[in-house]
Scaffold this motif. Sequence first.
Motif: not given
Length: 64
Positions: A3-7, A12-13
């Motif tokens: 979840k942290e990597e996804c957020m 960043n996007t």
Amino acid sequence: MTKEECMFSINNTINLRFGYRRAIMAIATHPKKIESVEDVKNIYGVGKKIQERIKEILTNANSN
């Protein structure tokens, strides 16, 4: 992907999109025609990555 990597990826996007938007607006409202990277180096909102992309675009445009 956690979840942290996804957020992190989403943030960043979003930041990248806002950065491009800010640079586009700064260039669009610039009073002079952009003919070289030197013309955009002192424009607030145009960073090194955008400058590299502008150089690439101008080089390709001049080679045609």
